[in-house]
Design a protein around this motif. Structure first.
Motif, PDB file in Angstrom:
ATOM      1  N   CYS A 154       1.105  -1.273  -0.161  1.00  0.00           N
ATOM      2  CA  CYS A 154       0.031   0.144  -0.127  1.00  0.00           C
ATOM      3  C   CYS A 154       0.725   1.283  -0.123  1.00  0.00           C
ATOM      4  O   CYS A 154       1.954   1.132   0.718  1.00  0.00           O
ATOM      5  CB  CYS A 154      -0.704   0.206   1.108  1.00  0.00           C
ATOM      6  N   GLY A 166      -0.772   3.987   1.018  1.00  0.00           N
ATOM      7  CA  GLY A 166      -1.094   5.092   1.791  1.00  0.00           C
ATOM      8  C   GLY A 166      -0.158   5.697   2.616  1.00  0.00           C
ATOM      9  O   GLY A 166      -0.604   6.858   3.150  1.00  0.00           O
ATOM     10  N   CYS A 167       0.976   5.739   3.317  1.00  0.00           N
ATOM     11  CA  CYS A 167       1.432   6.241   4.137  1.00  0.00           C
ATOM     12  C   CYS A 167       2.992   5.111   4.657  1.00  0.00           C
ATOM     13  O   CYS A 167       2.848   4.361   3.635  1.00  0.00           O
ATOM     14  CB  CYS A 167       0.923   6.287   5.488  1.00  0.00           C
ATOM     15  N   LYS A 213       3.453   3.154   6.371  1.00  0.00           N
ATOM     16  CA  LYS A 213       4.055   1.688   6.928  1.00  0.00           C
ATOM     17  C   LYS A 213       4.278   0.481   5.912  1.00  0.00           C
ATOM     18  O   LYS A 213       4.957   0.458   6.308  1.00  0.00           O
ATOM     19  CB  LYS A 213       2.860   2.236   7.867  1.00  0.00           C
ATOM     20  N   GLY A 214       3.921   0.680   4.501  1.00  0.00           N
ATOM     21  CA  GLY A 214       3.984   0.252   3.583  1.00  0.00           C
ATOM     22  C   GLY A 214       3.697  -1.114   4.253  1.00  0.00           C
ATOM     23  O   GLY A 214       4.318  -2.296   4.324  1.00  0.00           O
ATOM     24  N   CYS A 215       1.897  -1.445   4.431  1.00  0.00           N
ATOM     25  CA  CYS A 215       0.769  -2.283   4.422  1.00  0.00           C
ATOM     26  C   CYS A 215       1.261  -3.163   3.457  1.00  0.00           C
ATOM     27  O   CYS A 215       0.812  -2.756   2.188  1.00  0.00           O
ATOM     28  CB  CYS A 215       0.176  -2.395   5.165  1.00  0.00           C
ATOM     29  N   ILE A 260      -4.828  -4.452   7.325  1.00  0.00           N
ATOM     30  CA  ILE A 260      -4.210  -2.623   6.512  1.00  0.00           C
ATOM     31  C   ILE A 260      -5.637  -2.518   7.457  1.00  0.00           C
ATOM     32  O   ILE A 260      -6.637  -2.070   7.448  1.00  0.00           O
ATOM     33  CB  ILE A 260      -4.527  -3.006   5.562  1.00  0.00           C
ATOM     34  N   CYS A 261      -5.182  -0.608   7.277  1.00  0.00           N
ATOM     35  CA  CYS A 261      -6.590   0.488   7.167  1.00  0.00           C
ATOM     36  C   CYS A 261      -7.020   0.921   6.482  1.00  0.00           C
ATOM     37  O   CYS A 261      -7.403   0.303   5.059  1.00  0.00           O
ATOM     38  CB  CYS A 261      -6.199   1.405   7.980  1.00  0.00           C
ATOM     39  N   GLY A 285      -6.625   3.439   3.840  1.00  0.00           N
ATOM     40  CA  GLY A 285      -5.471   2.203   3.410  1.00  0.00           C
ATOM     41  C   GLY A 285      -6.073   1.050   1.904  1.00  0.00           C
ATOM     42  O   GLY A 285      -6.165   0.911   0.398  1.00  0.00           O
ATOM     43  N   PHE A 340      -3.455  11.999  11.157  1.00  0.00           N
ATOM     44  CA  PHE A 340      -3.851  11.049  10.351  1.00  0.00           C
ATOM     45  C   PHE A 340      -2.708   9.008  11.108  1.00  0.00           C
ATOM     46  O   PHE A 340      -3.306   8.548  11.311  1.00  0.00           O
ATOM     47  CB  PHE A 340      -2.949  10.232   8.906  1.00  0.00           C
ATOM     48  N   LEU A 343      -1.284   0.892  12.536  1.00  0.00           N
ATOM     49  CA  LEU A 343      -0.356   1.053  11.763  1.00  0.00           C
ATOM     50  C   LEU A 343       0.031   2.571  11.199  1.00  0.00           C
ATOM     51  O   LEU A 343       0.828   2.846  10.707  1.00  0.00           O
ATOM     52  CB  LEU A 343      -1.238   0.091  10.422  1.00  0.00           C
ATOM     53  N   LYS A 344      -0.856   3.029  11.880  1.00  0.00           N
ATOM     54  CA  LYS A 344      -0.881   4.290  10.414  1.00  0.00           C
ATOM     55  C   LYS A 344       0.353   5.307  10.165  1.00  0.00           C
ATOM     56  O   LYS A 344       0.338   5.480  11.923  1.00  0.00           O
ATOM     57  CB  LYS A 344      -2.304   5.358  10.617  1.00  0.00           C
TER      58      LYS A 344
HETATM   59  S1  SF4 Z   1      -1.519   1.877   7.326  1.00  0.00           S
HETATM   60 FE1  SF4 Z   1      -3.201   2.078   5.968  1.00  0.00          FE
HETATM   61  S2  SF4 Z   1      -2.386   3.688   4.384  1.00  0.00           S
HETATM   62 FE2  SF4 Z   1      -0.550   3.034   5.931  1.00  0.00          FE
HETATM   63  S3  SF4 Z   1      -0.310   1.539   4.381  1.00  0.00           S
HETATM   64 FE3  SF4 Z   1      -1.320   0.558   5.532  1.00  0.00          FE
HETATM   65  S4  SF4 Z   1      -2.969  -0.017   4.495  1.00  0.00           S
HETATM   66 FE4  SF4 Z   1      -1.900   2.013   4.094  1.00  0.00          FE
END
Ligand code: SF4
Ligand code: SF4
Ligand code: SF4
Ligand code: SF4
Ligand code: FES
Lengths: 174, 457
Positions: free
Chosen positions: B227, B229-230, B232-234, B266-267, B270, B351, B356-357
């Motif tokens: 991902c 989205g941030c 973290k790289g989920c 995951i969030c 994301g 955020f 995770l975020k």
């Molecule tokens: S925390 Fe959410 S936005 Fe961030 S990488 Fe994971 S899934 Fe994506």
């Protein structure tokens, strides 16, 4: 020698076979037998003067043009499960599903197209349907159109086709 | 570290930690055992009774999810006896199940369907046609729809809100046949990770409002990605499909297990980020409001670079793949340009949370840091070449490589998004991960590397 082996004599090496003429004579004899029979009684020939004359041998099992069936209350029987399009070997059923709000199940097709030019009329879609929602019992065997698009049947067209053998509604849905 | 002991499962010998759960060993060693309620992230609950195995010396079959490993344990996971037990439990599970697989989104990835094919295939002993009825479509909130009839009461969803998010929105009310999952009175499912319950639910009782009815799962192709989205790289699975005569499209993201990064989840933000990726894309090359061809664009770009020689600034987006960033650095050296990658714009403290975020909303900002790239844009800059950086910058003239539309850009060149190419990113903890290419578009847009190959002199 393995005694399970059977030796088949070769044909075609005798004088009669090599002359060919007796074999040709046998073949032509059949042809002429039919020729004279037909000429002597022209009305007995099994020819259909289509399209003035229409076939009378379309049976219940005949796979004609598709139709989508209704429930007894006239709503669509299809629940957009995609079993037909999954089973279809020519990938010619295009469905888009949507939420159903009329109290029957939760799902129905928003759009439902069959490209009859790609269809091979195998009937797998009918077999696959868990809801008796698609049938090929319309008895329609001839389709005409002036462009390719004319042959892509949409949901409304498919719903408007009538069953030709009495069973109008889906037998699986109420 | 506690003691390792030997365990025999169906004539095979395994080593496992004494006192650990038997089901974990079976899952790890891929010994087939059916289960609904156990989940590695949620622990044992022992309510579904599907995970029965025979253990030597025990009179009755035992549930593997609540059996602790002992020295010299002998376990049987197959055989007529245990399969009969499983069939019977499954039959109980199916008493009130509506079996509406044709309309159920889970069909094709449903544990109940799979177990039925493995152990069921029985004729039902139930003769009353009526099943216990429930609500077919309850909007729980946060894009989650509940079908009470399909629920097998495994309590995974309620345990998720209890143990993982700690928000306690879900509970099971009623007893026996009347037991139902529900939100607490007056409350909605409302937390930034709520949609994970859709993946957790082993059957089609919880479905995602976003994915609902959009595709049957067996049509989807899956690739492994990360991902964006941030920071973290989920880890995610990207499920996409190209319908005949249409274009390749993403239908959903699903979490992919990685114990080092995101665990199992995951969030929601994301998860839904694939949508923005497919909307408002830039497809044409536009120079001063006129669509031009690729050759004209390359010509124009080269002219501009020549004209502004030695006063060029290249700006890099911190979401690009490391491979792309390296190619841009080489290109910049070639044309003697300043390089910078402003990072402030990605920071979003709102955020951030402690699950995770991350507040750094740029997937590859760590690489920018590792390369010690300049993050401040120079005062004076005549020609600016922007590689998809979201910021707005002052310059005499600018060239924008963009994945998405930008009405302010005078010279805009379309760029493939991260799902349309592949590469590596490094997350905030310094873990480098690979993203596979998901989409093969009908009219593919060039990636950064492809553009640079075209324009390099
Ligand atoms: S925390 Fe959410 S936005 Fe961030 S990488 Fe994971 S899934 Fe994506
Ligand atoms: S008849 Fe065969 S080819 Fe035609 S739509 Fe049905 S399954 Fe497809
Ligand atoms: S016609 Fe039948 S098989 Fe095809 S989608 Fe409708 S219900 Fe399913
Ligand atoms: S809704 Fe799904 S996850 Fe929740 S208890 Fe029912 S089956 Fe289990
Ligand atoms: S998984 Fe063991 S009882 Fe449910």
């Amino acid at each position: 020698m393995n005694k399970n082996i059977t030796v088949i004599p070769r044909h075609g090496s005798s004088l009669k076979d090599k002359l060919y003429l007796p074999a040709i004579y046998d073949g032509v004899k059949v042809t002429f037998k039919h020729f004279f029979k037909n000429v002597s009684d022209i009305n007995a020939v099994d020819t259909l003067e289509y399209p003035e004359e229409q076939p009378t041998d379309i049976t219940e099992r005949y796979r004609g043009l598709h139709r989508l069936t209704h429930r007894p209350d006239d709503s669509i029987a299809c629940v957009a499960c995609f079993m037909c399009s999954t089973a279809c070997p020519s990938d010619c059923i295009f469905i888009e599903a949507t939420e159903r709000e009329d109290g029957h199940d939760e799902k129905m097709p928003k759009s439902f197209f069959i490209d009859t030019l790609e269809c091979i009329f195998c009937g797998y879609c009918v077999e696959a349907c868990p809801c008796d929602a698609i049938r090929m019992d319309t008895g329609i065997f001839s389709l005409t159109g002036s462009s390719r698009e004319d042959f892509i049947m949409d949901k409304e067209q498919l719903l408007s086709h009538k069953g030709a053998f009495g069973e109008e509604n889906s037998c699986a849905r109420d | 570290m506690s003691e390792m002991v030997e365990v025999i499962v169906d004539d095979q010998t395994f080593h496992a930690e004494k006192g650990s759960l038997l089901i974990d060993l079976l899952i790890k060693e891929k010994v087939k055992v059916p289960y609904f309620c156990y989940h590695e992230a949620l622990g044992a609950d022992g309510n579904c009774r599907m995970c029965m195995v025979e253990i030597e010396g025990q009179k009755r079959p035992q549930i593997a999810c609540d059996t602790f490993i002992k020295e010299g344990m002998e376990v049987r996971s197959k055989g007529e006896n245990i399969e009969k037990v499983r069939t019977n439990i499954l039959e109980l599970e199916l008493i009130n199940h509506p079996v509406d697989c044709p309309t159920c989104d889970q069909a094709g990835e449903c544990s109940l369907q799979n177990f039925y094919m493995d152990y069921g295939l029985h004729d039902t002993k139930i003769t009353i046609p009526e099943k216990e009825k429930g609500l077919k479509k309850v909007d729980l909130g946060s894009n989650v729809i509940l079908d009470q009839e399909r629920c097998v009461l495994c309590a995974r969803c309620t345990r998720f809100t209890d143990k993982i998010t700690g928000t306690h929105e879900l509970g099971i009310i009623g007893r026996g046949d009347h037991a139902k999952v529900s939100t607490m009175p007056g409350k909605k499912l409302d937390n930034p990770y709520a949609m994970n319950v859709v993946d957790l639910c082993p059957v089609g009782a919880l479905t995602s409002k976003d994915f609902r009815f959009s595709q049957r799962v067996w049509f989807l192709k899956t690739v492994e990605s990360v991902c964006h989205g941030c920071a973290k790289g989920c880890n995610i699975y990207i499920d996409h499909n190209k319908i005949k005569y249409q274009d390749d499209v993403i239908y959903r993201y699903r979490p992919r297990r990685n114990d080092e990064v995101n665990g199992f989840f995951i969030c929601d933000e994301g998860r839904l980020s694939y949508k923005g990726l497919q909307e408002n894309r830039q497809h044409e090359i536009v120079l001063d409001n006129e669509v031009i061809s690729e050759d004209e664009a390359i010509e124009a770009l080269k002219d501009l670079v020549k004209k502004y020689k030695s006063n060029i600034t290249v700006i890099i987006d911190a979401n690009l793949y490391t491979e792309d960033i390296e190619a841009i650095l080489n290109f910049s050296k070639e044309i003697e340009a300043n390089v910078c990658a402003p990072l402030d714009i990605y920071r979003d403290e709102d955020f951030k949370d402690d699950m995770l975020k991350s507040a750094q909303r740029a997937a590859n900002y760590k690489t920018i840091e590792n390369l010690s790239l300049e993050t401040k844009i120079p005062e004076k800059c005549e020609l600016l070449i922007n590689f998809n950086h979201p910021g707005k910058f002052e310059a005499e003239r600018s060239i924008d490589f963009r994945t998405h539309q930008d009405p302010d850009a005078a010279f805009i060149l379309p760029l493939a998004s991260y799902v349309e190419s592949s590469g590596h990113i490094t997350n905030e903890e310094g873990i480098t991960q690979h993203c596979q290419k998901a989409l093969s578009k009908n009219d593919p847009l060039p990636t950064v590397i492809e553009w640079l190959e075209k324009v390099s002199v």
